[in-house]
Design an enzyme around this catalytic site. Structure first.
Site, PDB file in Angstrom:
ATOM      1  N   THR A  99       0.816  -1.209   0.000  1.00  0.00           N
ATOM      2  CA  THR A  99       0.000   0.000   0.000  1.00  0.00           C
ATOM      3  C   THR A  99       0.850   1.261   0.000  1.00  0.00           C
ATOM      4  O   THR A  99       0.568   2.230  -0.723  1.00  0.00           O
ATOM      5  CB  THR A  99      -0.921   0.012   1.230  1.00  0.00           C
ATOM      6  OG1 THR A  99      -1.737  -1.169   1.216  1.00  0.00           O
ATOM      7  CG2 THR A  99      -1.814   1.234   1.244  1.00  0.00           C
ATOM      8  N   GLN A 101      -5.947  -1.858  -1.996  1.00  0.00           N
ATOM      9  CA  GLN A 101      -5.675  -0.509  -1.502  1.00  0.00           C
ATOM     10  C   GLN A 101      -4.945   0.293  -2.577  1.00  0.00           C
ATOM     11  O   GLN A 101      -4.046  -0.218  -3.235  1.00  0.00           O
ATOM     12  CB  GLN A 101      -4.814  -0.564  -0.230  1.00  0.00           C
ATOM     13  CG  GLN A 101      -5.451  -1.315   0.928  1.00  0.00           C
ATOM     14  CD  GLN A 101      -5.077  -2.774   0.977  1.00  0.00           C
ATOM     15  OE1 GLN A 101      -4.759  -3.384  -0.040  1.00  0.00           O
ATOM     16  NE2 GLN A 101      -5.106  -3.357   2.161  1.00  0.00           N
ATOM     17  N   ASP A 119     -10.871   3.876   5.343  1.00  0.00           N
ATOM     18  CA  ASP A 119      -9.626   4.468   5.867  1.00  0.00           C
ATOM     19  C   ASP A 119      -9.060   5.488   4.888  1.00  0.00           C
ATOM     20  O   ASP A 119      -7.859   5.521   4.632  1.00  0.00           O
ATOM     21  CB  ASP A 119      -8.582   3.379   6.133  1.00  0.00           C
ATOM     22  CG  ASP A 119      -9.075   2.302   7.086  1.00  0.00           C
ATOM     23  OD1 ASP A 119     -10.051   2.544   7.813  1.00  0.00           O
ATOM     24  OD2 ASP A 119      -8.475   1.207   7.102  1.00  0.00           O
ATOM     25  N   ARG A 167     -11.009   4.481  12.848  1.00  0.00           N
ATOM     26  CA  ARG A 167     -10.722   3.244  13.561  1.00  0.00           C
ATOM     27  C   ARG A 167      -9.240   3.215  13.919  1.00  0.00           C
ATOM     28  O   ARG A 167      -8.401   3.809  13.229  1.00  0.00           O
ATOM     29  CB  ARG A 167     -11.132   2.008  12.761  1.00  0.00           C
ATOM     30  CG  ARG A 167     -10.546   1.862  11.377  1.00  0.00           C
ATOM     31  CD  ARG A 167     -11.052   0.579  10.744  1.00  0.00           C
ATOM     32  NE  ARG A 167     -10.380   0.281   9.488  1.00  0.00           N
ATOM     33  CZ  ARG A 167     -10.281  -0.942   8.982  1.00  0.00           C
ATOM     34  NH1 ARG A 167     -10.802  -1.977   9.629  1.00  0.00           N
ATOM     35  NH2 ARG A 167      -9.656  -1.145   7.828  1.00  0.00           N
TER      36      ARG A 167
END
Length: 394
Positions: free
Chosen positions: A171, A206, A250, A314
């Site tokens: 990522t 991602q 995210d 998160r």
């Protein structure tokens, strides 16, 4: 590859990004017309995109030169209307490099202009980027500080690539733009990752639009477009003002210390049918790993909207720290608001706070027990540029 195969490939990546938000499509279609595409490819692209979004381009496209309707002897260049004062002369403090994909100034790619900037230059290098979508992967090494990307509006100028965690070796390396130098600045430009939108839980999907790993970076009126992990706010002190940030899971993540002011945060997670409690997105995933790290994300006067049923954040790492203040939240925010990464041991170490927020999603009555309703004293350190030492560098 042949025109039809190229057309199909472009259509796929375009639809992957714009299936949930299409306000940039007129710009994209206009940009396609300005490229030196062969007639078959342009016709294919325009016929494939226009019916989907309600715009008509016609089947002709610009050539670099064409006959003037009133004077058969006069040729007209696509560069004739280029701003005459770009680039401006070099000064004692700045040098300007010019990027135009049609060849109307020094460089046709952004990376070529970055490579031309001096190593450890004390002058600010302003890279003026003309309207259009620049399909390339751009890296700014730590040896090239003090660079500015100056676009023509975040709906007009964009850098786009389609790297994913699977295709890029992770990522962290998938970013369309990667900034490792200090004192980077961007104005009025978008950063896009047009890889296909992954489903929650997909491995390797991602896709980062930009990774910011240098200190003292600022973004003014910029756009960030992607899905999972759009904006890798990796490390350093950063400032974002009047920006548009889009994603699903995210979509702002990292371990930087950053202040976001007056930004729109737009979820493109799949709509959730009424009554279902599934979570399919999160705005932030801050990665503070210990109490000794002075990092965190602070959002001031933001707005959160879009689709899905999502969390504000998160806890990617145990000391994750995020604050939302004076932020308007729609009902896409789940009542619990936040998630501890399903690790209850993090409940004692994470710092998640909300202060004077509004909207249907800001109701704190059912928030997770570790979420703090901040008072004036607790909120104050997060409410201005002192949070990022901005009075020293911004």
């Amino acid at each position: 590859m042949g025109s039809k195969k190229t057309c199909l490939a472009v259509l796929i990546v375009v639809l992957a990004v714009f299936s949930s938000t299409n306000f940039m499509v007129p710009v994209l279609l206009s940009s396609l017309r300005d490229l030196s595409l062969d007639a078959e490819l342009f016709t294919c692209l325009s016929s494939g995109l226009s019916p989907l979004f309600g715009w008509h381009l016609g089947c002709h496209h610009h050539r670099h030169r064409h006959k003037h309707p009133d004077d058969s002897q006069r040729t007209v260049s696509i560069c004739d209307n280029f701003p005459p004062d770009i680039p401006p002369p070099e000064t004692n403090t700045t040098v300007t490099l010019c990027v135009d994909r049609n060849g109307c100034c020094n460089f046709t790619t952004v990376q070529a202009a970055v490579d031309a900037a001096g190593n450890f230059s004390q002058k600010r290098t302003v890279i003026w980027i003309n309207s259009g979508i620049y399909y390339e992967k751009v890296t700014i090494l730590r040896t090239r500080p003090n660079i500015t990307f100056q676009g023509q509006g975040y709906l007009s100028t964009a850098i786009a690539w389609n790297g994913t965690a699977s295709s890029s070796g992770g990522t962290f390396y998938s970013g369309s733009v990667q900034v490792f130098s200090n004192n980077f600045m961007a104005r009025n430009i978008s950063f896009m990752n047009i890889a296909p939108i992954p489903n929650p839980g997909d491995v390797g999907g991602q896709a980062v639009a930009i990774r910011i790993s240098g200190d003292q970076a600022s973004f003014w009126g910029c756009g960030f477009f992607g899905a999972q992990d759009t904006l890798h706010d990796d490390r350093g002190r950063h400032y974002f003002r009047d920006c548009y940030i889009q994603g699903s899971i995210d979509f702002i993540f990292g371990d930087a210390r950053s202040l976001y002011e007056n930004c729109q945060l737009i979820s493109i997670a799949a709509p959730v049918p009424p009554g279902q409690k599934v979570i399919n997105g999160a705005v932030t995933a801050h990665g503070r790993a210990s109490k000794d790290e002075n990092t965190g994300f602070a959002f001031m006067n933001a707005s959160i909207g879009g689709t899905g049923r999502i969390w504000l954040g998160r806890a990617w790492r145990p000391f994750s720290r995020v604050v939302f203040a004076f932020t308007t939240m729609t009902d896409i925010i789940a009542p619990e608001g936040w998630n501890d990464f399903n690790d209850a041991t993090r409940d004692q170490t994470i710092f998640y706070g909300e202060y004077n927020c509004s909207g249907a999603g800001a109701n704190m009555s059912l928030r997770a027990p570790y979420v703090q309703r901040l008072n004036d004293t607790q909120a104050l350190p997060f409410l201005n540029i002192s949070f990022i030492d901005g009075d020293q560098w911004l």
